[in-house]
Design a protein around this motif. Structure first.
Motif, PDB file in Angstrom:
ATOM      1  N   LEU A 106       0.826  -1.197   0.000  1.00 20.51           N
ATOM      2  CA  LEU A 106       0.000   0.000   0.000  1.00 20.51           C
ATOM      3  C   LEU A 106       0.866   1.255   0.000  1.00 20.51           C
ATOM      4  O   LEU A 106       1.874   1.322   0.710  1.00 20.51           O
ATOM      5  CB  LEU A 106      -0.911   0.035   1.234  1.00 20.51           C
ATOM      6  N   VAL A 107       0.464   2.230  -0.810  1.00 21.90           N
ATOM      7  CA  VAL A 107       0.988   3.588  -0.696  1.00 21.90           C
ATOM      8  C   VAL A 107      -0.012   4.348   0.171  1.00 21.90           C
ATOM      9  O   VAL A 107      -1.181   4.512  -0.212  1.00 21.90           O
ATOM     10  CB  VAL A 107       1.137   4.259  -2.073  1.00 21.90           C
ATOM     11  N   VAL A 108       0.432   4.789   1.335  1.00 25.96           N
ATOM     12  CA  VAL A 108      -0.452   5.409   2.317  1.00 25.96           C
ATOM     13  C   VAL A 108      -0.231   6.920   2.316  1.00 25.96           C
ATOM     14  O   VAL A 108       0.910   7.397   2.390  1.00 25.96           O
ATOM     15  CB  VAL A 108      -0.194   4.832   3.719  1.00 25.96           C
ATOM     16  N   SER A 109      -1.315   7.677   2.234  1.00 29.09           N
ATOM     17  CA  SER A 109      -1.235   9.144   2.232  1.00 29.09           C
ATOM     18  C   SER A 109      -2.329   9.719   3.115  1.00 29.09           C
ATOM     19  O   SER A 109      -3.311   9.040   3.438  1.00 29.09           O
ATOM     20  CB  SER A 109      -1.364   9.682   0.803  1.00 29.09           C
ATOM     21  N   GLU A 110      -2.127  10.999   3.522  1.00 27.62           N
ATOM     22  CA  GLU A 110      -3.088  11.685   4.400  1.00 27.62           C
ATOM     23  C   GLU A 110      -3.463  10.768   5.559  1.00 27.62           C
ATOM     24  O   GLU A 110      -4.643  10.535   5.839  1.00 27.62           O
ATOM     25  CB  GLU A 110      -4.334  12.105   3.615  1.00 27.62           C
ATOM     26  N   ALA A 111      -2.429  10.276   6.253  1.00 25.19           N
ATOM     27  CA  ALA A 111      -2.657   9.210   7.221  1.00 25.19           C
ATOM     28  C   ALA A 111      -1.887   9.447   8.515  1.00 25.19           C
ATOM     29  O   ALA A 111      -0.868  10.144   8.545  1.00 25.19           O
ATOM     30  CB  ALA A 111      -2.239   7.868   6.624  1.00 25.19           C
ATOM     31  N   SER A 112      -2.403   8.828   9.560  1.00 31.06           N
ATOM     32  CA  SER A 112      -1.674   8.721  10.820  1.00 31.06           C
ATOM     33  C   SER A 112      -1.419   7.239  11.079  1.00 31.06           C
ATOM     34  O   SER A 112      -2.314   6.411  10.917  1.00 31.06           O
ATOM     35  CB  SER A 112      -2.466   9.334  11.978  1.00 31.06           C
ATOM     36  N   ILE A 113      -0.182   6.928  11.456  1.00 33.53           N
ATOM     37  CA  ILE A 113       0.198   5.547  11.769  1.00 33.53           C
ATOM     38  C   ILE A 113       0.709   5.545  13.200  1.00 33.53           C
ATOM     39  O   ILE A 113       1.685   6.221  13.532  1.00 33.53           O
ATOM     40  CB  ILE A 113       1.285   5.033  10.797  1.00 33.53           C
ATOM     41  N   ILE A 114       0.031   4.802  14.045  1.00 35.59           N
ATOM     42  CA  ILE A 114       0.358   4.782  15.471  1.00 35.59           C
ATOM     43  C   ILE A 114       1.062   3.473  15.795  1.00 35.59           C
ATOM     44  O   ILE A 114       0.533   2.386  15.547  1.00 35.59           O
ATOM     45  CB  ILE A 114      -0.898   4.933  16.337  1.00 35.59           C
ATOM     46  N   ILE A 115       2.259   3.580  16.342  1.00 42.46           N
ATOM     47  CA  ILE A 115       3.009   2.403  16.756  1.00 42.46           C
ATOM     48  C   ILE A 115       2.778   2.191  18.249  1.00 42.46           C
ATOM     49  O   ILE A 115       3.085   3.059  19.062  1.00 42.46           O
ATOM     50  CB  ILE A 115       4.517   2.578  16.483  1.00 42.46           C
ATOM     51  N   GLY A 116       2.220   1.053  18.611  1.00 39.07           N
ATOM     52  CA  GLY A 116       2.028   0.735  20.019  1.00 39.07           C
ATOM     53  C   GLY A 116       0.605   0.838  20.504  1.00 39.07           C
ATOM     54  O   GLY A 116       0.328   0.550  21.672  1.00 39.07           O
ATOM     55  N   GLU A 117      -0.336   1.248  19.640  1.00 42.33           N
ATOM     56  CA  GLU A 117      -1.744   1.362  20.032  1.00 42.33           C
ATOM     57  C   GLU A 117      -2.364  -0.023  20.074  1.00 42.33           C
ATOM     58  O   GLU A 117      -2.417  -0.726  19.066  1.00 42.33           O
ATOM     59  CB  GLU A 117      -2.498   2.241  19.037  1.00 42.33           C
ATOM     60  N   LYS A 118      -2.820  -0.446  21.236  1.00 49.90           N
ATOM     61  CA  LYS A 118      -3.399  -1.779  21.371  1.00 49.90           C
ATOM     62  C   LYS A 118      -4.763  -1.839  20.684  1.00 49.90           C
ATOM     63  O   LYS A 118      -5.566  -0.914  20.815  1.00 49.90           O
ATOM     64  CB  LYS A 118      -3.556  -2.161  22.842  1.00 49.90           C
ATOM     65  N   PRO A 119      -5.049  -2.928  19.947  1.00 47.13           N
ATOM     66  CA  PRO A 119      -6.371  -3.058  19.327  1.00 47.13           C
ATOM     67  C   PRO A 119      -7.432  -3.319  20.375  1.00 47.13           C
ATOM     68  O   PRO A 119      -7.142  -3.787  21.480  1.00 47.13           O
ATOM     69  CB  PRO A 119      -6.203  -4.264  18.394  1.00 47.13           C
ATOM     70  N   VAL A 120      -8.672  -2.992  20.031  1.00 48.54           N
ATOM     71  CA  VAL A 120      -9.796  -3.264  20.918  1.00 48.54           C
ATOM     72  C   VAL A 120      -9.964  -4.775  21.022  1.00 48.54           C
ATOM     73  O   VAL A 120     -10.075  -5.474  20.015  1.00 48.54           O
ATOM     74  CB  VAL A 120     -11.087  -2.610  20.398  1.00 48.54           C
ATOM     75  N   THR A 121      -9.964  -5.284  22.237  1.00 51.42           N
ATOM     76  CA  THR A 121     -10.058  -6.725  22.433  1.00 51.42           C
ATOM     77  C   THR A 121     -11.503  -7.187  22.355  1.00 51.42           C
ATOM     78  O   THR A 121     -12.428  -6.469  22.717  1.00 51.42           O
ATOM     79  CB  THR A 121      -9.471  -7.128  23.793  1.00 51.42           C
ATOM     80  N   SER A 122     -11.670  -8.389  21.843  1.00 48.78           N
ATOM     81  CA  SER A 122     -12.997  -8.991  21.731  1.00 48.78           C
ATOM     82  C   SER A 122     -12.862 -10.495  21.834  1.00 48.78           C
ATOM     83  O   SER A 122     -11.986 -11.093  21.211  1.00 48.78           O
ATOM     84  CB  SER A 122     -13.656  -8.624  20.396  1.00 48.78           C
ATOM     85  N   LYS A 123     -13.710 -11.121  22.634  1.00 46.86           N
ATOM     86  CA  LYS A 123     -13.639 -12.565  22.810  1.00 46.86           C
ATOM     87  C   LYS A 123     -13.957 -13.316  21.535  1.00 46.86           C
ATOM     88  O   LYS A 123     -13.501 -14.431  21.325  1.00 46.86           O
ATOM     89  CB  LYS A 123     -14.608 -12.995  23.928  1.00 46.86           C
ATOM     90  N   THR A 124     -14.760 -12.712  20.655  1.00 51.20           N
ATOM     91  CA  THR A 124     -15.180 -13.404  19.436  1.00 51.20           C
ATOM     92  C   THR A 124     -14.380 -12.968  18.212  1.00 51.20           C
ATOM     93  O   THR A 124     -14.608 -13.477  17.124  1.00 51.20           O
ATOM     94  CB  THR A 124     -16.680 -13.154  19.182  1.00 51.20           C
ATOM     95  N   LYS A 125     -13.458 -12.026  18.375  1.00 50.47           N
ATOM     96  CA  LYS A 125     -12.740 -11.501  17.223  1.00 50.47           C
ATOM     97  C   LYS A 125     -11.743 -12.526  16.697  1.00 50.47           C
ATOM     98  O   LYS A 125     -10.969 -13.107  17.449  1.00 50.47           O
ATOM     99  CB  LYS A 125     -12.018 -10.216  17.603  1.00 50.47           C
ATOM    100  N   THR A 126     -11.749 -12.733  15.383  1.00 46.33           N
ATOM    101  CA  THR A 126     -10.814 -13.641  14.751  1.00 46.33           C
ATOM    102  C   THR A 126      -9.454 -12.959  14.654  1.00 46.33           C
ATOM    103  O   THR A 126      -9.360 -11.839  14.166  1.00 46.33           O
ATOM    104  CB  THR A 126     -11.299 -14.033  13.345  1.00 46.33           C
ATOM    105  N   PRO A 127      -8.361 -13.606  15.127  1.00 48.25           N
ATOM    106  CA  PRO A 127      -7.048 -12.961  15.070  1.00 48.25           C
ATOM    107  C   PRO A 127      -6.602 -12.708  13.634  1.00 48.25           C
ATOM    108  O   PRO A 127      -6.865 -13.519  12.735  1.00 48.25           O
ATOM    109  CB  PRO A 127      -6.135 -13.974  15.769  1.00 48.25           C
TER     110      PRO A 127
END
Length: 280
Positions: free
Chosen positions: A196-217
């Motif tokens: 991907l060529v990413v533009s007009e973007a913010s990239i956060i290193i270290g932001e934990k994803p929202v956890t979910s018991k049913t979420k597929t990894p």
């Protein structure tokens, strides 16, 4: 026979032949004729209307879930009743889909659904997403009537691409991406690869994803090239200690596997400027 007032009627003869009619308000309006004997089925199924919204809770496809629209066509069903082979084609119209990496609804679009034994193939379809468009093809493996494993390829049509917002195991991307993604997997794990060529973007290193018991990894292996107006933040969006604006054309490789607790980020990034917030 359930009678004309019922949504479903069926006739089974002594010679094992049968006919079934499905009517509204059921999510599928169809007629089937064939032979049912000793746990096996041979039948022709004519579908006049398949309401995808009504089938959403049944046809759950991780990472590419068709949430609305209709389909019609003819199918041949052959084999074991609980896990038959399916042949034929359906034409889907006014389809809407949800894709986790794209915050906007994808669609409406038209797609040809081709069944061949234990596989379902969606021929290349152009799908609007927000103010942009993507081309997509998909292959699904059928297991006991339902889609199981899948292989989906998505590519953007033009710059700046589509709006992407997703957290790939502590790498949170929110911006516009131009390029391609390939998503493969099953209900237990999903693999996402691409460039991907990413533009007009913010990239956060270290932001934990929202956890979910049913979420597929989600296992990710993505090559990112920076376009215009890209900022790297750390460690979160609300109170970043580091906010760095990077030059265009920078390469970054992101590989993550939440099942192994692994995250690798590789690349040399030239910084044009930024801010460091600190306490005394």
């Amino acid at each position: 026979d359930g009678g004309p007032g019922n949504a479903m009627s069926a006739v089974i003869s002594s010679d094992k032949t049968f006919s079934v009619a499905l009517k509204e308000p059921l999510p599928i309006v169809a007629a089937a004729r064939g032979v049912l004997a000793e746990g096996s089925i041979e039948a022709d199924l004519a579908i006049n209307k398949l309401d995808m919204e009504g089938m959403e809770s049944i046809l759950v496809i991780p990472f590419f879930n068709i949430t609305s629209g209709t389909a019609k066509g003819n199918l041949l069903i052959s084999g074991r009743l609980n896990d038959p082979d399916i042949y034929g084609e359906l034409l889907g119209r006014d389809l809407l889909a949800s894709v986790p990496v794209i915050p906007e609804t994808v669609g409406p679009f038209v797609a040809q659904l081709s069944f061949k034994g234990k596989s379902l193939h969606i021929n290349q379809a152009r799908m609007p997403a927000g103010g942009a468009a993507i081309d997509g093809i998909a292959e699904f493996t059928l297991d006991h009537w339902l889609p199981r494993s899948f292989d989906i390829e998505l590519s953007t049509v033009a710059m700046p691409g589509i709006h992407i917002r997703h957290n790939f195991s502590k790498v949170d991307v929110d911006g516009y991406g131009h390029g391609w993604l390939r998503i493969t997997g099953d209900p237990f794990a999903i693999e996402v690869g691409g460039e991907l060529v990413v533009s007009e973007a913010s990239i956060i290193i270290g932001e934990k994803p929202v956890t979910s018991k049913t979420k597929t990894p989600v296992i990710a292996d993505i090559e990112i090239t920076t376009g215009r107006q890209v900022a790297f933040l750390w460690p979160n969006r609300n109170l970043p200690i580091l906010n760095a604006f990077v030059d265009t054309g920078q390469k970054l490789s992101v590989m993550s596997n939440p099942l192994l607790g692994k995250l690798d980020i590789e690349g040399d990034i030239e910084v044009k400027g930024g801010e460091v917030f600190y306490f005394q």
